[in-house]
Design an enzyme around this catalytic site. Structure first.
Site, PDB file in Angstrom:
ATOM      1  N   ASN A   1     -12.032 -73.840 -79.242  1.00 32.65           N
ATOM      2  CA  ASN A   1     -10.984 -73.468 -80.213  1.00 32.65           C
ATOM      3  C   ASN A   1     -11.029 -74.282 -81.508  1.00 32.65           C
ATOM      4  O   ASN A   1     -10.050 -74.378 -82.235  1.00 32.65           O
ATOM      5  CB  ASN A   1      -9.604 -73.463 -79.556  1.00 32.65           C
ATOM      6  CG  ASN A   1      -9.196 -74.813 -79.024  1.00 32.65           C
ATOM      7  OD1 ASN A   1      -9.926 -75.800 -79.179  1.00 32.65           O
ATOM      8  ND2 ASN A   1      -8.031 -74.883 -78.409  1.00 32.65           N
TER       9      ASN A   1
ATOM     10  N   TYR B   1      -7.733 -87.370 -74.190  1.00 27.96           N
ATOM     11  CA  TYR B   1      -7.226 -86.242 -73.396  1.00 27.96           C
ATOM     12  C   TYR B   1      -6.654 -86.689 -72.046  1.00 27.96           C
ATOM     13  O   TYR B   1      -6.615 -85.886 -71.105  1.00 27.96           O
ATOM     14  CB  TYR B   1      -8.343 -85.208 -73.185  1.00 27.96           C
ATOM     15  CG  TYR B   1      -8.574 -84.316 -74.392  1.00 27.96           C
ATOM     16  CD1 TYR B   1      -7.540 -83.549 -74.930  1.00 27.96           C
ATOM     17  CD2 TYR B   1      -9.837 -84.217 -74.986  1.00 27.96           C
ATOM     18  CE1 TYR B   1      -7.746 -82.723 -76.032  1.00 27.96           C
ATOM     19  CE2 TYR B   1     -10.046 -83.393 -76.091  1.00 27.96           C
ATOM     20  CZ  TYR B   1      -8.990 -82.648 -76.607  1.00 27.96           C
ATOM     21  OH  TYR B   1      -9.203 -81.822 -77.699  1.00 27.96           O
TER      22      TYR B   1
ATOM     23  N   LYS C   1     -13.689 -79.988 -83.927  1.00 27.44           N
ATOM     24  CA  LYS C   1     -14.436 -80.215 -82.684  1.00 27.44           C
ATOM     25  C   LYS C   1     -15.924 -79.861 -82.888  1.00 27.44           C
ATOM     26  O   LYS C   1     -16.290 -79.228 -83.892  1.00 27.44           O
ATOM     27  CB  LYS C   1     -13.810 -79.380 -81.575  1.00 27.44           C
ATOM     28  CG  LYS C   1     -12.358 -79.780 -81.250  1.00 27.44           C
ATOM     29  CD  LYS C   1     -11.804 -78.911 -80.126  1.00 27.44           C
ATOM     30  CE  LYS C   1     -10.365 -79.270 -79.808  1.00 27.44           C
ATOM     31  NZ  LYS C   1      -9.837 -78.446 -78.685  1.00 27.44           N
TER      32      LYS C   1
ATOM     33  N   GLU D   1      -2.956 -91.114 -80.976  1.00 23.70           N
ATOM     34  CA  GLU D   1      -4.295 -90.598 -81.280  1.00 23.70           C
ATOM     35  C   GLU D   1      -4.883 -91.258 -82.530  1.00 23.70           C
ATOM     36  O   GLU D   1      -6.086 -91.543 -82.575  1.00 23.70           O
ATOM     37  CB  GLU D   1      -4.235 -89.067 -81.425  1.00 23.70           C
ATOM     38  CG  GLU D   1      -3.926 -88.402 -80.085  1.00 23.70           C
ATOM     39  CD  GLU D   1      -3.617 -86.916 -80.188  1.00 23.70           C
ATOM     40  OE1 GLU D   1      -3.744 -86.332 -81.284  1.00 23.70           O
ATOM     41  OE2 GLU D   1      -3.232 -86.337 -79.160  1.00 23.70           O
TER      42      GLU D   1
ATOM     43  N   HIS E   1      -8.398 -79.625 -83.366  1.00 27.69           N
ATOM     44  CA  HIS E   1      -7.318 -80.315 -82.646  1.00 27.69           C
ATOM     45  C   HIS E   1      -6.353 -80.882 -83.680  1.00 27.69           C
ATOM     46  O   HIS E   1      -6.776 -81.312 -84.752  1.00 27.69           O
ATOM     47  CB  HIS E   1      -7.876 -81.470 -81.807  1.00 27.69           C
ATOM     48  CG  HIS E   1      -6.804 -82.393 -81.313  1.00 27.69           C
ATOM     49  ND1 HIS E   1      -6.092 -82.137 -80.163  1.00 27.69           N
ATOM     50  CD2 HIS E   1      -6.278 -83.526 -81.846  1.00 27.69           C
ATOM     51  CE1 HIS E   1      -5.185 -83.087 -80.012  1.00 27.69           C
ATOM     52  NE2 HIS E   1      -5.274 -83.943 -81.013  1.00 27.69           N
TER      53      HIS E   1
HETATM   54  P1  IDP Z   1      -3.894 -78.309 -78.082  1.00 21.89           P
HETATM   55  O1  IDP Z   1      -5.342 -78.635 -78.359  1.00 21.89           O
HETATM   56  O2  IDP Z   1      -3.456 -77.070 -78.811  1.00 21.89           O
HETATM   57  O3  IDP Z   1      -2.976 -79.480 -78.295  1.00 21.89           O
HETATM   58  P2  IDP Z   1      -3.682 -78.753 -75.191  1.00 21.89           P
HETATM   59  O4  IDP Z   1      -2.829 -77.953 -74.240  1.00 21.89           O
HETATM   60  O5  IDP Z   1      -3.293 -80.175 -75.432  1.00 21.89           O
HETATM   61  O6  IDP Z   1      -3.783 -77.920 -76.534  1.00 21.89           O
HETATM   62  O7  IDP Z   1      -5.150 -78.710 -74.609  1.00 21.89           O
HETATM   63  C1  IDP Z   1      -6.146 -79.541 -75.128  1.00 21.89           C
HETATM   64  C2  IDP Z   1      -7.437 -78.783 -75.223  1.00 21.89           C
HETATM   65  O8  IDP Z   1      -7.896 -78.513 -73.910  1.00 21.89           O
HETATM   66  C3  IDP Z   1      -7.330 -77.402 -75.886  1.00 21.89           C
HETATM   67  O9  IDP Z   1      -7.424 -77.460 -77.284  1.00 21.89           O
HETATM   68  C4  IDP Z   1      -8.500 -76.670 -75.280  1.00 21.89           C
HETATM   69  O10 IDP Z   1      -9.709 -76.988 -75.980  1.00 21.89           O
HETATM   70  C5  IDP Z   1      -8.577 -77.277 -73.900  1.00 21.89           C
HETATM   71  N1  IDP Z   1      -7.923 -76.408 -72.917  1.00 21.89           N
HETATM   72  C6  IDP Z   1      -6.598 -76.249 -72.729  1.00 21.89           C
HETATM   73  N2  IDP Z   1      -6.348 -75.362 -71.752  1.00 21.89           N
HETATM   74  C7  IDP Z   1      -7.570 -74.970 -71.311  1.00 21.89           C
HETATM   75  C8  IDP Z   1      -7.994 -74.038 -70.303  1.00 21.89           C
HETATM   76  O11 IDP Z   1      -7.195 -73.411 -69.595  1.00 21.89           O
HETATM   77  N3  IDP Z   1      -9.354 -73.899 -70.157  1.00 21.89           N
HETATM   78  C9  IDP Z   1     -10.254 -74.574 -70.926  1.00 21.89           C
HETATM   79  N4  IDP Z   1      -9.883 -75.441 -71.876  1.00 21.89           N
HETATM   80  C10 IDP Z   1      -8.567 -75.635 -72.071  1.00 21.89           C
END
Ligand code: IDP
Length: 149
Positions: free
Chosen positions: A112, A49, A9, A126, A115
Site C-alpha cells: 500500500n 510495527y 515503502k 515513530e 505509511h
Molecule cells: P496503516 O499502515 O494504515 O497505519 P495498520 O493497520 O497499522 O495500517 O497496518 C500496518 C501495515 O500492515 C499496513 O499498512 C499494511 O501494509 C500491513 N497490513 C495491515 N493489515 C494487513 C493484512 O491483513 N494483510 C497484509 N498486510 C497488512
C-alpha cells in the site's frame, strides 16, 4: 504545529512514486523537516510495527519493509497527523478514495505504498525510532504567510 512520521515503502520507491508522493505533501502545504532513503533494519522494522507482532501478516510485513530502500520523513504542519492519513487514504487500497495515494496507486493491503503515524503517541514514538533530534530541521516556508490565517 504537529509533526508526523511518513514512509514511502519499498514498493513506492521501486515504482518511482517518491517524487509524486513528496509533491502531494509539499503542495498541500505540509513541510518536510527530515528526509532519508535507507534500507530499514529488521530490528527497526520490528520495533516500528511492534503493535502487529502477533498478527499473521507480521513476518511478511517485516520482510517486505526491509526488502529494499524506503524513504523516511518527518512532516510538519497544522494537524499534520490527520492530514497525512487523509493524503495516504485507507489502509486497504480497495477502500481508499480516488485522489488519495493508495486510492490512486495501490490495490493490495500488503503493497500500500505509504505509511503515516495514526496518533500523536504513534508519531512521537515513530519519529524517535527513525530520526535523531539533530536530524530534524527547523525552518520557515515562505508560503506559510498564505497557508495559515
Ligand atoms: P496503516 O499502515 O494504515 O497505519 P495498520 O493497520 O497499522 O495500517 O497496518 C500496518 C501495515 O500492515 C499496513 O499498512 C499494511 O501494509 C500491513 N497490513 C495491515 N493489515 C494487513 C493484512 O491483513 N494483510 C497484509 N498486510 C497488512
Amino acid at each position: 504545529m504537529e509533526q508526523t512520521y511518513v514512509m514511502v515503502k519499498p514498493d513506492g520507491v521501486q515504482r518511482g512514486l517518491v517524487g509524486e508522493i513528496i509533491s502531494r505533501i509539499e503542495k498541500r502545504g505540509l513541510k518536510i523537516v527530515a528526509l532519508r532513503m535507507n534500507v530499514i533494519s529488521e530490528a527497526t522494522a520490528k520495533e516500528h510495527y511492534s503493535e502487529h507482532a502477533a498478527k499473521p501478516f507480521f513476518p511478511g510485513l517485516v520482510g517486505f519493509i526491509t526488502s529494499g530502500p524506503s524513504v523516511s520523513m518527518v512532516v510538519e504542519g497544522k494537524d499534520a497527523i490527520r492530514v497525512m492519513r487523509a493524503i495516504n487514504g485507507a489502509t486497504n487500497p480497495v477502500d481508499a478514495a480516488p485522489g488519495t495515494v493508495r486510492g490512486d496507486f495501490a490495490l493490495d493491503v500488503g503493497r500500500n505504498v505509504v505509511h503515516a503515524s495514526d496518533s500523536p503517541e504513534a508519531a512521537a514514538r515513530e519519529i524517535a525510532i527513525h530520526f535523531k533530534d539533530s536530524e530534524i530541521g527547523n525552518y520557515s516556508r515562505i508560503d506559510e504567510v498564505c497557508l495559515y490565517e
